[in-house]
Design an enzyme around this catalytic site. Structure first.
Site, short mmCIF file in Angstrom:
data_model
loop_
_atom_site.label_atom_id
_atom_site.label_comp_id
_atom_site.label_asym_id
_atom_site.label_seq_id
_atom_site.Cartn_x
_atom_site.Cartn_y
_atom_site.Cartn_z
N ASP A 1 0.82 -1.21 0.00
CA ASP A 1 0.00 0.00 0.00
C ASP A 1 0.86 1.27 0.00
O ASP A 1 1.95 1.28 0.57
CB ASP A 1 -0.90 -0.02 1.25
CG ASP A 1 -1.99 1.02 1.18
OD1 ASP A 1 -2.28 1.52 0.07
OD2 ASP A 1 -2.56 1.35 2.23
N ASN B 1 -10.77 -3.26 -5.96
CA ASN B 1 -9.97 -2.37 -6.81
C ASN B 1 -10.61 -2.11 -8.19
O ASN B 1 -10.20 -1.19 -8.90
CB ASN B 1 -8.54 -2.90 -6.99
CG ASN B 1 -7.67 -2.73 -5.77
OD1 ASN B 1 -6.74 -3.50 -5.53
ND2 ASN B 1 -7.95 -1.73 -4.95
C1 FPP Z 1 -2.25 0.09 -3.19
O1 FPP Z 1 -1.70 1.39 -3.30
C2 FPP Z 1 -1.70 -0.75 -4.23
C3 FPP Z 1 -2.43 -1.38 -5.17
C4 FPP Z 1 -3.90 -1.29 -5.28
C5 FPP Z 1 -1.78 -2.19 -6.21
C6 FPP Z 1 -0.54 -2.94 -5.80
C7 FPP Z 1 0.14 -3.30 -7.03
C8 FPP Z 1 1.46 -3.24 -7.29
C9 FPP Z 1 2.49 -2.95 -6.28
C10 FPP Z 1 1.96 -3.47 -8.65
C11 FPP Z 1 1.36 -4.61 -9.42
C12 FPP Z 1 1.69 -5.95 -8.90
C13 FPP Z 1 2.28 -6.95 -9.58
C14 FPP Z 1 2.33 -8.30 -8.98
C15 FPP Z 1 2.92 -6.76 -10.86
P1 FPP Z 1 -2.68 2.61 -3.51
O2 FPP Z 1 -2.76 2.90 -4.95
O3 FPP Z 1 -4.00 2.33 -2.86
O4 FPP Z 1 -1.91 3.72 -2.72
P2 FPP Z 1 -2.55 4.95 -1.95
O5 FPP Z 1 -3.35 4.38 -0.81
O6 FPP Z 1 -1.35 5.71 -1.47
O7 FPP Z 1 -3.38 5.70 -2.94
#
Ligand code: FPP
Length: 253
Positions: free
Chosen positions: A24, A72
């Site tokens: 996250d 998501n």
């Molecule tokens: C949450 O951060 C993260 C996600 C919803 C996606 C996680 C994915 C990756 C790290 C990359 C893809 C994975 C692979 C296996 C290739 P957020 O966007 O909610 O962050 P925020 O809370 O700061 O907005």
């Protein structure tokens, strides 16, 4: 302490067999740098790569990462598309390295509902890496409540057919119907970015998992942060609802 000193300290304690990570903070990381969210997710993939390497050096048997939740899909279409593209790219660029790390990739969730290219990439990496000694579970289109409902449906169907008596359903049997069947529950859950939530991740499996929350945003997370998390885990007294030796010696009244 340097990363190597932290690593040496980690090697002295009990090693978690299974670490789960909620990746996250990608969005906040990007925002702080006036970059698009896509750049944050891309930096998140780099962090995953670093942690896979550090985990391989420690020979952690199982890592489970939350890459895309059932919730998501509510994000803008463009962001969903970017995440799926990153997944395809990751499989393309990192499969060889995962093989060299002796890792089997396994998907938990409902990958069959992903767009075709992502589905194909996932299918290919799982097939190519099958039968290795360690495991990377990638939670994709994953929801903890949905996983529990899926398990309930399977068991209810067996009861309905007369193959299973309701009173024969035990915790062990239930766990065999989860996506993580046959795997130990996580010993440690790491949540970067400071949020104090489980976010529908591994709801059943986290019952006795040690939680470690750090303000570090996932794209900044590196081997040193992993070692710090494991050291914190090693300092915990895991009682599973029982008492530690010292407590058991205390009088009741
Ligand atoms: C949450 O951060 C993260 C996600 C919803 C996606 C996680 C994915 C990756 C790290 C990359 C893809 C994975 C692979 C296996 C290739 P957020 O966007 O909610 O962050 P925020 O809370 O700061 O907005």
């Amino acid at each position: 302490m340097s990363a190597e000193e932290l690593r040496s300290a980690v090697l002295l304690g009990p090693m978690p067999k299974h670490i789960a990570i909620i990746m996250d903070g990608n969005g906040r990381w990007a925002h702080a740098r006036k970059l698009g969210r896509y750049q944050g997710h891309r930096a998140g993939v780099d962090a995953l790569r670093r942690i896979m390497r550090a985990g391989a050096r420690l020979e952690i048997p199982i890592l489970t990462v939350y890459a895309f939740s059932t919730e998501n899909w509510k994000r803008p279409q463009e962001e969903v598309r970017a995440l799926m593209n990153l997944l395809v790219e990751y499989v393309d660029t990192d499969s060889e390295e995962l093989l060299s790390q002796d890792i089997s990739v396994n998907v938990i969730g409902h990958p069959e509902e992903l767009p075709l290219a992502a589905r194909q990439a996932v299918h290919q990496v799982c097939r190519r890496t099958r039968g290795r000694s360690r495991r990377l579970n990638v939670a994709l289109n994953y929801g903890g409540r949905r996983e529990i409902i899926d398990a309930c449906r399977e068991l209810a169907a067996a009861v309905h057919k007369g193959e299973l008596a309701p009173e024969a359903i035990s915790e062990e049997m239930f766990a065999r119907h989860l996506y993580t069947a046959g795997q130990p529950d996580p010993d440690l859950l790491i949540r970067p970015s400071g949020e104090m939530r489980i976010s529908n991740f591994l709801l059943w499996q986290l019952a006795y998992t040690e939680l470690y929350v750090t303000p570090v945003l996932w794209p900044d997370f590196d081997a040193k942060h992993l070692y710090e998390a494991i050291l914190a885990y090693q300092s915990r007294d895991r009682r599973y609802g029982g008492l530690s030796k010292g407590q058991a010696e205390d009088s009741l009244c």
